[in-house]
Design an enzyme around this catalytic site. Structure first.
Site, PDB file in Angstrom:
ATOM      1  N   PHE A 830       5.152  -1.245  12.225  1.00 42.35           N
ATOM      2  CA  PHE A 830       3.989  -0.473  11.761  1.00 42.35           C
ATOM      3  C   PHE A 830       4.269   1.024  11.694  1.00 42.35           C
ATOM      4  CE2 PHE A 830       2.557  -4.051  14.523  1.00 42.35           C
ATOM      5  CZ  PHE A 830       2.248  -4.925  13.503  1.00 42.35           C
ATOM      6  N   GLU A 834      10.241   3.524  13.287  1.00 38.14           N
ATOM      7  CA  GLU A 834      10.928   4.169  12.162  1.00 38.14           C
ATOM      8  C   GLU A 834      11.861   5.269  12.679  1.00 38.14           C
ATOM      9  OE1 GLU A 834       8.283   5.215   8.972  1.00 38.14           O
ATOM     10  OE2 GLU A 834       9.711   6.650   8.139  1.00 38.14           O
ATOM     11  N   ARG A 912       0.930  13.748   3.452  1.00 35.63           N
ATOM     12  CA  ARG A 912       0.262  12.582   2.859  1.00 35.63           C
ATOM     13  C   ARG A 912      -1.243  12.656   3.103  1.00 35.63           C
ATOM     14  NH1 ARG A 912       1.089   7.463   0.452  1.00 35.63           N
ATOM     15  NH2 ARG A 912       3.350   7.582   0.440  1.00 35.63           N
ATOM     16  N   GLU A1300       0.398  -0.681   3.380  1.00 27.53           N
ATOM     17  CA  GLU A1300      -0.489   0.318   3.949  1.00 27.53           C
ATOM     18  C   GLU A1300      -1.877   0.392   3.308  1.00 27.53           C
ATOM     19  OE1 GLU A1300       2.273   3.903   5.274  1.00 27.53           O
ATOM     20  OE2 GLU A1300       2.806   3.106   3.329  1.00 27.53           O
TER      21      GLU A1300
END
Ligand code: FAD
Ligand code: FES
Ligand code: FES
Length: 1364
Positions: A830, A834, A912, A1300
């Site tokens: 999720f 990363e 974002r 997402e």
């Protein structure tokens, strides 16, 4: 005082060998393992199907089934338990069945496994064995098919972070007996027939057919029940020959007295008689009695308390009594809670209503007490003697007038009233030589009423915030009903369960009427005092709950007395305060069209690893056996939020057992400075620490436990420095990460505000809380060297193997070509794996490299949550101008995110958020300024949506506010501001192929919005204390990494001479079905069956320089890279193919081989058309957008803040889906995860708002305190559909990205809750707009529903505290 007769003739214990059966195989248990849990043992002997998710009984990943023979009942008892809390010796003489013993691919899957796999109930698979075992235990223990309710109840202790639970419920409900017609063998014959449900791959009654070979396009709705396997087949002929039987040896074997030992001189006794217990207690006065170990286990493992002698009393008959007496029930102290529950259920059926009010109260309270696995082992006495201030049962024992029988070492028995037993914080009226023998629960008398109350963060499997037990006895005197006796007891308000004595005193002798209620509430307010700095916080909420509970009790008793002379009946709308919560079984529908492209693309295939996952055969990093010379690593972590390191003393650590080395910054062979984008972190802190949990060094030891023990023994002296512990602190101190201020805009905001065009201008703030990833599999890496350190290899649970490779090359000063990272699968990521997994692997690589030994690092759940960062909390400050019609003209927005102590991905997350700050609204004049706050917390990181949801929820907040201001519906405001085809966004990108209006209109029709509004309004008029709310929310989500260079992908495809294809690509399989979709693309490309394609793992030596698997774009880019490779091979094969008519791909492949044609190709893809430039703030950061909309209906209990989602409809435009079943799974999983973010999951940090938590520390660092959605939180009706007929021209096979985009749609639940609260506030004349922070937890819901029970404690602008 009584005395126990010594009737035992023979007390000298006989100790025989300790044994255990595991999956039918006999094991002798060696002495010396008393410290070991069953889970550790199972995993040590290679049964790694049973997973370690939390180690504290909170996730169910470790569930196994235990069977023993009950000599009294003369039958085998089967039940699920958490192996992570069960001491190994607690299952001595029993049969343990793990997922490996249920079924496997070689010998056949059990129908439960088959059903779960086929129903798409396993994504990452880490939770899956636990679900299988809970269900298996239920079926083995039931005499008749269980009800659907029972199935959902038995799964309450199992968490899944991926699926959203609906497919799991669907998979298991086929074993429920709901309709006799369905229990026929014919249901099985459907498996090969026409009525296979494309959503589930299972037969269903939707009547749709997948195998319509003539057409390539079909539309499918699967909402009805389907029954792929009948219950009789589970318990009957088809499987019995495979079902593991109870070992005959154990049937005949007598339980034996056990005397065993464990690490550090620990002694373990299992006496068989009470007298033996007492003798042991005499000998070891500080010995700990043990039953379920659900409390002691937590104390020893998490709180690090040390006990020398443990006495397991599970086998002592005198302590397991359950008997019916003339005046009540006798309950032995070792009786398990699930036994008590079953017993009470039977009693309630057998006895009169009047007598059993207490029993019913216990039944209700036990329903919401922990998960089934805990109740199956936890005991009555364990709960009582722990004396937890939030024990759910103790307030009830006290209120119900229970008496406790206490026995001392000499056998003397005394009786204490429950209400006198609790003396202080975890302090009870037991001397060292005494134990609790049994509990006596009296029958209730006529007109004596007992009721339970509990409010928790999450209804299911959660400890209480406040609970209560209340009792009154009414007697008719002079035509009035007078209280002759009463007891009002609360938990969660003081260090112990607390009797409201003044209130009790006041009540006795008073008439039961409204006047009494008002006066009693006033007294109660003063009776229960909670200090401002009380541990647990939420003081105003807890105080309000005490009054709300009493009010509910008053209404409930009045309702019981309804019709009695002189008792005022309660108005119909007030009944809403006392309706108990009933949850119907979940019903879901999935609506999509199947558009096939070739052999596999478009088909709703089952996840390729599903069958491995349901059998426990799927391997995760921590399952890989560590080589014999291997070591375990544990991190040395900062305990201060901001401090200078003065000294590090490792002398004690070095003397610790099993110690093998300690490594600090000075030992790092390469560069100690790291960072995924900006190099602003230290691998091991040198001079300063800037958050609690920062890594200072690493210790290695022979076992995980020894490594942890030694790491704890490293003493560090600090000089504390001021810490920044919130966004507001950072703003005040101008504490921002360097060069992170960003600005985007269009039009002229200032001019618009000044021009007078705006009829209204509003300003406000939105606080958005963070969120923990809570992937079920904690971070893990296994690292080893080759050629004495010339090469380093690792297996890591990461979304970014390339980052692990790069970090490790960097800190070890090796070329990247000599470092390899492989990832087979991960148990959920999720975004959390990363970048924040790489520094862990890098830390463990140092000892591995320097010692030339394999090193494994696996984080405990609490450490994982504490140090690896979360979703960023945000603060948004807006100024919005609009017309009287609601048309937005200008928006001036400042947004801040809480980055923590390093940059990590925080700037990209902020960017974002800025891109998505318009959500779907046309704003002619817009300015957004964003800043990344430096705070003294662990670095926050990527999380599904990557800042997008935070940007969008801020937008939805001001939209909703405009609606309230203009007294219009939010939907109307949304619609008149919608963007559409050709809209140019604030960063210059133009919307093309925009399907916003289509998804919106379809959703409105599917949820029948206008009628839903009418019905909700009607309900709200009729119910004073329960309110319903609805909301509908749209979104668009930009697809691509916003960093252009990351939009590239590589793949390697090999075709073998047998016609099978091995694909490797740069993406990681984390449950999202990436490998399945990519394999489908390869299969269609070669026109071969999906079964001919295999994807083994992700590896940096096969496909180099891959971007992390993130940003939803992986199937787009890796699918395209694989397609490129396939096309290259096909082009090389074409000449041979055209020469002959090969009747199989294998023959063609072999012919190509014989013709010396290269059957291997590297494929590559870059996403075209991306050209955003931050200097101008204009361009195209996204390839395309995924559009969606969702509707939600909720119901709240305004008195407690409890809520449930009655319905949710979600629609998404996914173009022509590559695999609609997997896409539906992504939507459902994202929606439920989003529901957690908006309504359940609250991170509590030690900040100014939470002074009871040490500064900078995370309080919510495990499933016990941090509540992700459970099965109980799934909307009662959960409908998902994919927009039909809109191919996406911008991505592979006309598909769209899914991971997402649906996450944010769960904000419909948030706004539905707000809608319901609005209705509640209207009852007291508050019609103004009010702020509601995210998440809308019970605390926020309740405190926003202003009424007479909140009024004494808060003003109308009260804002519950939130860590942001
Ligand atoms: C995941 C999880 C969820 C939970 N949820 C809840 C919940 O919803 N509500 C709630 O109230 N609690 C909850 N608990 C707490 C715990 O499960 C209960 O308190 C349980 O009843 C403890 O019983 P046990 O047999 O496991 O206790 P153990 O851990 O075996 O023992 C607990 C204590 O009691 C003492 N003891 C046990 N028997 C006797 C005796 N006969 N005489 C003297 N001392 C004795 C032991 O020495 C020890 O100090 C939860 C715990 C976990 C891990
Ligand atoms: S690992 Fe045992 S319950 Fe989580
Ligand atoms: S499939 Fe349940 S946690 Fe991943």
């Amino acid at each position: 005082m009584g005395s126990l007769k010594n009737q035992e003739e023979e007390l000298e214990p006989v100790v025989e060998e300790a044994i255990l059966y595991v999956n039918g195989i006999r094991k002798t248990l060696a002495d010396g393992l008393a410290h070991m849990t069953l889970l550790e043992y199972l995993r040590d002997i290679g049964l790694t199907g049973t997973k370690l998710g939390c180690g504290e009984g909170g996730c169910g990943a470790c569930t196994v089934m235990v069977s023993h023979y009950d000599k009294n009942l003369k039958k085998c008892m089967h039940y699920a338990i958490n192996a992570c809390l069960a001491p190994l010796y607690s299952v001595e003489g029993m049969h343990v069945i793990t997922v490996e013993g249920v079924g496997n691919r070689r010998h056949g899957l059990h129908p439960i496994q088959e059903s779960l796999a086929q129903s798409h109930g396993s994504q990452c698979g880490f939770c899956t064995p636990g679900f299988i075992m809970s269900m298996y235990a239920l079926l083995r223990s039931c005499q008749t098919p269980p009800s659907e309710e029972l199935i959902e109840e038995c799964l309450a202790g199992n968490l899944c972070r991926c699926t959203g639970y609906r497919p799991i419920v669907d998979a298991f409900r086929v074993f429920a007996k709901t309709n006799d017609v369905l229990y026929t063998d014919s249901s099985l014959s459907l498996q090969g027939g026409d009525s296979i449900c494309p959503s589930t791959g299972k037969p269903c009654s939707c009547g749709s057919s997948l195998s319509d070979r003539d057409t390539n396009k079909q539309s499918v709705t699967c909402g009805d029940r389907y029954e792929p396997v009948s219950y009789s087949e589970v318990d009957g002929s088809r499987y019995t020959d495979k079902e593991l039987i109870f070992p005959p040896e154990l049937l005949l074997r007598k339980s034996t007295y056990l005397k065993l030992s464990g690490f550090g001189g620990l002694k373990w006794y299992r006496p068989l008689r009470l007298q033996q217990v007492l003798e042991l207690k005499m000998k070891y006065s500080d010995a700990k009695l043990l039953v379920g170990n659900t409390e002691v286990g937590i104390e020893m493992r998490l709180k690090r308390m040390q006990y020398k002698v443990l006495i397991s009393i599970t086998h002592v008959p005198e302590l397991n009594v359950l008997s019916v007496k003339d005046d009540g029930l006798e309950i032995g102290s070792a009786v398990k809670l699930s036994e008590l529950l079953n017993f009470l259920r039977r009693i309630v059926k057998e006895r009169g209503v009047d007598e059993t009010y207490s029993c019913k109260a216990f039944i209700e309270q036990l329903k919401w007490f922990a998960g089934t696995q805990i109740k199956n082992v936890a005991s009555v006495g364990g709960n009582i003697c722990t004396a937890s201030p939030i024990s759910d049962l103790n307030p009830l024992w006290m209120a119900a007038g229970a008496k406790f029988q206490i026995i001392n070492c000499k056998g003397n028995i005394r009786t204490v009233l429950a209400e006198n037993f609790f003396l202080g914080y975890r302090k009870v009226d037991l001397t060292q030589g005494e134990i609790l023998l049994s509990v006596f629960l009296p029958w209730t008398r006529s007109f004596e009423f007992v009721k339970e109350f509990k409010q928790a963060h999450r209804r299911d499997d959660d400890i209480a915030l406040v609970n209560a037990g209340m009792r009154v006895h009414l007697e008719e005197k002079g035509g009035k009903w007078v209280i002759s006796d009463a007891s009002i007891v609360y938990g969660g308000v003081a260090p112990l369960s607390l009797s409201a004595l003044k209130t009790k005193e006041f009540l006795i002798g008073k008439c039961w009427n409204q006047e009494l209620l008002q006066d009693a509430l006033k007294i109660l307010q003063k009776d229960i005092i909670i200090n401002e700095d009380a541990p647990g916080g939420m003081v105003e909420f807890r105080k309000s709950l005490t009054l709300s509970f009493f009010f509910k009790f008053f209404l409930w008793v009045s309702h019981q007395m309804d019709g009695k002379k002189s008792v005022e009946s309660i108005g119909l709308s007030h009944l809403s305060a006392i309706q108990s919560f009933h949850r119907p079984p979940v019903i879901g529908s999935q609506d999509y069209e199947v558009i096939k492209h070739g052999t596999a693309v478009g088909s709703p295939e089952v996840h390729l690893s599903a069958r491995l996952q349901v059998t426990g055969e799927a391997e995760y990093t921590d399952d890989v056996p560590i080589p014999p010379s291997g070591l375990h690593a544990a991190l040395i972590l900062s305990r201060k939020a901001h401090a200078r390191i003065l000294s590090i003393d490792d002398s004690e650590a070095k003397a610790s057992p099993g110690f093998a080395g300690i490594f600090l910054a000075k030992d790092v062979p390469g560069d100690n400075k790291i960072g995924p984008v900006v190099v602003d972190e230290e691998l091991f802190a040198t001079e300063f620490v800037t958050c609690v949990g920062q890594v200072i060094g690493v210790v290695v030891g022979d076992t995980h436990e020894n490594a942890k023990l030694a790491a704890r023994k490293v003493h560090i002296d600090y000089e504390e420095l001021p810490a920044i512990l919130s966004i507001q602190d950072a703003i005040n101190a101008k504490s921002f990460h360097p060069n992170t201020e960003k600005c985007l805009g269009k039009g002229n905001v200032d001019l618009c505000f000044q021009s007078g065009q705006c009829d209204k201008i509003l300003e406000g703030e939105v606080q958005v809380g963070g969120q923990e990833h809570f992937y079920l599999e904690p971070n893990s890496s296994l690292i080893w060297t080759m050629d004495c350190g010339n090469e380093v290899h690792m297996i890591s649970s990461t979304q970014a193997p390339q980052k692990h490779q790069k970090y490790i090359a960097h800190v070890l000063d090796l070329p990247m070509s000599k470092v390899v990272c492989k990832t087979k699968r991960i148990g959920g990521g999720f975004g959390g794996k990363e970048t924040r997994s790489a520094f862990l692997a890098a830390a463990a690589s140092v000892p591995s490299y320097l010692l030339n030994r394999p090193v494994k690092i696996t984080l405990d759940r609490d450490i994982d949550m504490m140090i690896t960062g979360q979703r960023h909390s945000f603060l948004g400050k807006y100024k919005v101008g609009f017309t009287n019609e609601g048309k937005v003209l200008a928006l001036d927005l400042e947004i801040y995110n809480n980055a923590g102590n390093s940059m990590d991905l925080s700037l990209a997350v902020l960017e974002r958020a800025m891109f998505h700050s318009d959500n779907v609204y046309e704003i002619p004049n817009m300015r957004i300024v964003g800043r990344v706050c430096f705070t003294n917390y662990p670095s926050n990181t990527a999380f599904r949506g990557f800042g997008g949801p935070q940007g969008m929820i801020i937008a939805e907040n001001w939209i909703q506010r405009i609606a309230v201001e203009l007294k219009k519906s939010p939907e109307e405001i949304k619609e008149i501001n919608f963007q559409g085809e050709g809209s140019v966004l604030h960063y210059g990108q133009q919307l093309l192929h925009c399907t916003l209006s289509q998804v919106w209109n379809e959703l409105k029709i599917s949820c029948d919005f206008l009628n839903a509004r009418k019905e909700v309004n009607q309900f709200n008029v009729n119910n004073r204390w329960r309110k319903r709310g609805i909301a509908i929310v749209p979104n668009k989500f930009g697809i691509s990494f916003t960093a252009k260079f990351m939009n590239q992908a590589g793949a390697l495809v090999h075709v073998y001479t047998d016609g099978t294809v091995l694909v490797t690509h740069g993406g990681v399989e984390m449950g999202q079905g990436l490998h399945t979709k990519v394999a489908q693309i390869a299969a269609s490309a070669f026109n071969i069956p999906l079964s001919s394609v295999f994807i083994s793992e992700t590896s940096t030596d096969k496909v180099p320089n891959s971007s992390p698997t993130a940003a939803s774009a992986s199937s787009d880019i890796y699918g395209s890279a694989v397609l490129d490779a396939c096309e290259q091979i096909k082009a090389r094969m074409a000449p041979i193919a055209s020469e002959h008519n090969f009747d199989s791909f294998a023959k063609l492949a072999n012919a190509c081989y014989m013709a010396r044609i290269d059957l291997s190709a590297h494929g590559f893809y870059i996403t075209p058309e991306l050209d955003f430039d931050w200097k101008t703030g204009k361009g195209n950061p996204f390839k395309y957008y995924t559009y969606g909309a969702a509707f939600a209906e909720v119901e709240i209990d305004t008195l407690t803040g409890d809520f449930h989602t009655r319905a949710a409809n979600v629609i998404l435009d996914l173009g022509y889906s590559l695999n609609p079943a997997i896409d539906v799974g992504q939507i459902e999983g994202a929606f439920i995860q989003g529901l957690g973010w908006v309504a359940l999951e609250e991170l509590k940090w030690g900040d100014a708002a939470h002074k009871w938590i040490p500064p900078g520390c995370l309080y919510t660092c495990g499933p016990g305190s941090y509540k992700i959605p459970s099965m109980n939180d799934v909307p009662f009706k959960f409908n998902v559909s994919l927009l039909k007929g809109h191919p996406n021209v911008k991505a592979i096979h006309s598909s769209k990205a899914v991971g997402e985009p649906p996450f944010f749609l769960a904000s419909a639940v948030f706004f539905a809750i707000k809608d319901a609260i609005t209705a509640a506030r209207a009852e007291v004349g508050c019609n103004d707009w009010f702020p509601l922070d995210n998440p809308a937890t019970p605390e926020r819901i309740r405190m926003a529903c202003l009424d007479e029970f909140t009024a004494p404690f808060i003003s109308s602008d009260f804002h519950p505290k939130l860590s942001v």
